[in-house]
Design a protein around this motif. Structure first.
Motif, PDB file in Angstrom:
ATOM      1  N   ARG A  21       1.281   0.440  11.332  1.00 11.67           N
ATOM      2  CA  ARG A  21       2.655   0.862  11.059  1.00 11.67           C
ATOM      3  C   ARG A  21       2.816   1.045   9.560  1.00 11.67           C
ATOM      4  N   GLY A  22       3.590   2.055   9.185  1.00 16.21           N
ATOM      5  CA  GLY A  22       3.829   2.331   7.776  1.00 16.21           C
ATOM      6  C   GLY A  22       2.725   3.187   7.184  1.00 16.21           C
ATOM      7  N   PRO A  23       2.734   3.321   5.846  1.00 19.82           N
ATOM      8  CA  PRO A  23       1.738   4.161   5.172  1.00 19.82           C
ATOM      9  C   PRO A  23       0.397   3.437   5.025  1.00 19.82           C
ATOM     10  N   ALA A  24      -0.681   4.178   5.269  1.00 20.36           N
ATOM     11  CA  ALA A  24      -2.018   3.601   5.144  1.00 20.36           C
ATOM     12  C   ALA A  24      -2.986   4.670   4.646  1.00 20.36           C
ATOM     13  N   LEU A  25      -3.970   4.223   3.909  1.00 26.67           N
ATOM     14  CA  LEU A  25      -5.046   5.079   3.422  1.00 26.67           C
ATOM     15  C   LEU A  25      -6.359   4.508   3.932  1.00 26.67           C
ATOM     16  N   ILE A  26      -7.086   5.314   4.703  1.00 24.45           N
ATOM     17  CA  ILE A  26      -8.402   4.916   5.178  1.00 24.45           C
ATOM     18  C   ILE A  26      -9.416   5.654   4.314  1.00 24.45           C
ATOM     19  N   GLU A  27     -10.264   4.889   3.627  1.00 27.11           N
ATOM     20  CA  GLU A  27     -11.282   5.467   2.749  1.00 27.11           C
ATOM     21  C   GLU A  27     -12.640   5.292   3.417  1.00 27.11           C
ATOM     22  N   PHE A  28     -13.299   6.411   3.729  1.00 29.59           N
ATOM     23  CA  PHE A  28     -14.634   6.386   4.307  1.00 29.59           C
ATOM     24  C   PHE A  28     -15.641   6.689   3.203  1.00 29.59           C
ATOM     25  N   GLY A  29     -16.689   5.874   3.117  1.00 31.86           N
ATOM     26  CA  GLY A  29     -17.708   6.092   2.097  1.00 31.86           C
ATOM     27  C   GLY A  29     -18.844   5.100   2.260  1.00 31.86           C
ATOM     28  N   ALA A  30     -19.569   4.906   1.171  1.00 33.66           N
ATOM     29  CA  ALA A  30     -20.682   3.955   1.150  1.00 33.66           C
ATOM     30  C   ALA A  30     -20.802   3.384  -0.260  1.00 33.66           C
ATOM     31  N   PRO A  31     -21.212   2.121  -0.379  1.00 35.21           N
ATOM     32  CA  PRO A  31     -21.264   1.489  -1.697  1.00 35.21           C
ATOM     33  C   PRO A  31     -22.284   2.107  -2.645  1.00 35.21           C
ATOM     34  N   TRP A  32     -23.261   2.828  -2.125  1.00 29.89           N
ATOM     35  CA  TRP A  32     -24.300   3.441  -2.950  1.00 29.89           C
ATOM     36  C   TRP A  32     -24.031   4.917  -3.236  1.00 29.89           C
ATOM     37  N   CYS A  33     -22.961   5.465  -2.684  1.00 26.24           N
ATOM     38  CA  CYS A  33     -22.643   6.895  -2.808  1.00 26.24           C
ATOM     39  C   CYS A  33     -22.069   7.199  -4.197  1.00 26.24           C
ATOM     40  N   GLY A  34     -22.719   8.082  -4.930  1.00 28.42           N
ATOM     41  CA  GLY A  34     -22.266   8.445  -6.266  1.00 28.42           C
ATOM     42  C   GLY A  34     -20.876   9.056  -6.280  1.00 28.42           C
ATOM     43  N   TYR A  35     -20.573   9.914  -5.323  1.00 30.49           N
ATOM     44  CA  TYR A  35     -19.238  10.522  -5.241  1.00 30.49           C
ATOM     45  C   TYR A  35     -18.178   9.446  -5.009  1.00 30.49           C
ATOM     46  N   CYS A  36     -18.519   8.477  -4.164  1.00 29.89           N
ATOM     47  CA  CYS A  36     -17.591   7.375  -3.864  1.00 29.89           C
ATOM     48  C   CYS A  36     -17.333   6.530  -5.108  1.00 29.89           C
ATOM     49  N   LEU A  37     -18.388   6.223  -5.834  1.00 30.33           N
ATOM     50  CA  LEU A  37     -18.249   5.429  -7.053  1.00 30.33           C
ATOM     51  C   LEU A  37     -17.395   6.153  -8.092  1.00 30.33           C
ATOM     52  N   ARG A  38     -17.586   7.459  -8.238  1.00 32.65           N
ATOM     53  CA  ARG A  38     -16.791   8.233  -9.205  1.00 32.65           C
ATOM     54  C   ARG A  38     -15.323   8.319  -8.808  1.00 32.65           C
ATOM     55  N   ALA A  39     -15.032   8.222  -7.524  1.00 30.98           N
ATOM     56  CA  ALA A  39     -13.643   8.310  -7.055  1.00 30.98           C
ATOM     57  C   ALA A  39     -12.859   7.014  -7.256  1.00 30.98           C
ATOM     58  N   GLN A  40     -13.547   5.893  -7.436  1.00 33.32           N
ATOM     59  CA  GLN A  40     -12.864   4.596  -7.489  1.00 33.32           C
ATOM     60  C   GLN A  40     -11.798   4.486  -8.579  1.00 33.32           C
ATOM     61  N   PRO A  41     -12.062   4.912  -9.823  1.00 33.50           N
ATOM     62  CA  PRO A  41     -10.999   4.810 -10.833  1.00 33.50           C
ATOM     63  C   PRO A  41      -9.775   5.672 -10.496  1.00 33.50           C
ATOM     64  N   HIS A  42     -10.004   6.824  -9.884  1.00 31.31           N
ATOM     65  CA  HIS A  42      -8.890   7.700  -9.485  1.00 31.31           C
ATOM     66  C   HIS A  42      -8.055   7.040  -8.385  1.00 31.31           C
ATOM     67  N   LEU A  43      -8.734   6.425  -7.431  1.00 32.74           N
ATOM     68  CA  LEU A  43      -8.039   5.708  -6.363  1.00 32.74           C
ATOM     69  C   LEU A  43      -7.226   4.542  -6.923  1.00 32.74           C
ATOM     70  N   ALA A  44      -7.846   3.785  -7.804  1.00 32.43           N
ATOM     71  CA  ALA A  44      -7.155   2.628  -8.387  1.00 32.43           C
ATOM     72  C   ALA A  44      -5.908   3.070  -9.133  1.00 32.43           C
ATOM     73  N   ARG A  45      -6.036   4.124  -9.918  1.00 33.47           N
ATOM     74  CA  ARG A  45      -4.883   4.624 -10.681  1.00 33.47           C
ATOM     75  C   ARG A  45      -3.769   5.089  -9.748  1.00 33.47           C
ATOM     76  N   ALA A  46      -4.126   5.847  -8.731  1.00 37.79           N
ATOM     77  CA  ALA A  46      -3.121   6.384  -7.811  1.00 37.79           C
ATOM     78  C   ALA A  46      -2.451   5.267  -7.011  1.00 37.79           C
ATOM     79  N   LEU A  47      -3.230   4.314  -6.525  1.00 34.55           N
ATOM     80  CA  LEU A  47      -2.678   3.254  -5.679  1.00 34.55           C
ATOM     81  C   LEU A  47      -1.812   2.263  -6.447  1.00 34.55           C
ATOM     82  N   GLN A  48      -1.971   2.182  -7.755  1.00 29.01           N
ATOM     83  CA  GLN A  48      -1.142   1.283  -8.561  1.00 29.01           C
ATOM     84  C   GLN A  48       0.343   1.558  -8.352  1.00 29.01           C
ATOM     85  N   ALA A  49       0.688   2.812  -8.236  1.00 25.74           N
ATOM     86  CA  ALA A  49       2.093   3.197  -8.101  1.00 25.74           C
ATOM     87  C   ALA A  49       2.603   3.103  -6.664  1.00 25.74           C
TER      88      ALA A  49
END
Length: 108
Positions: A21-49
């Motif tokens: 219920r309510g808003p949710a974000l499901i993030e699919f990835g892998a801990p060794w994935c370079g694209y996933c690692l590069r996205a983490q700071p963007h996710l953190a910044r966006a989710l702060q708000a």
């Protein structure tokens, strides 16, 4: 809720995700994935708000039923849900702006 740093130890069932219920974000990835690692700071910044958004981080891979049920093909794939229904999706986001736009769509 703040950003989830670690991938879930157990993949939730699709029925659990559909029942959220309510808003949710499901993030699919892998801990060794370079694209996933590069996205983490963007996710953190966006989710702060958006502290009201539940962030579920799911390690995906071959034969993983949840990722297949969402037709995930590339990582990271971000699925934005409102009351268990997909409202938006981003694949390999390259900045926080697109993530913030999708978060606004789910009412985070």
């Amino acid at each position: 809720m703040t950003m989830t740093e670690q991938y879930a130890a157990h993949e939730p069932a699709r029925a659990e995700i559909d029942a959220l219920r309510g808003p949710a974000l499901i993030e699919f990835g892998a801990p060794w994935c370079g694209y996933c690692l590069r996205a983490q700071p963007h996710l953190a910044r966006a989710l702060q708000a958006y502290p009201g958004v539940r962030h579920v981080k799911v390690e995906d891979g071959s034969g993983r039923p949840l990722g297949r049920s969402f037709r995930v093909r590339l990582w990271p794939t971000l699925v934005f849900l409102r009351d268990g229904v997909e409202v938006a999706r981003l694949v390999r986001p390259d900045g926080a702006e697109a993530i913030e736009k999708a978060l606004r769509q789910i009412g985070g």
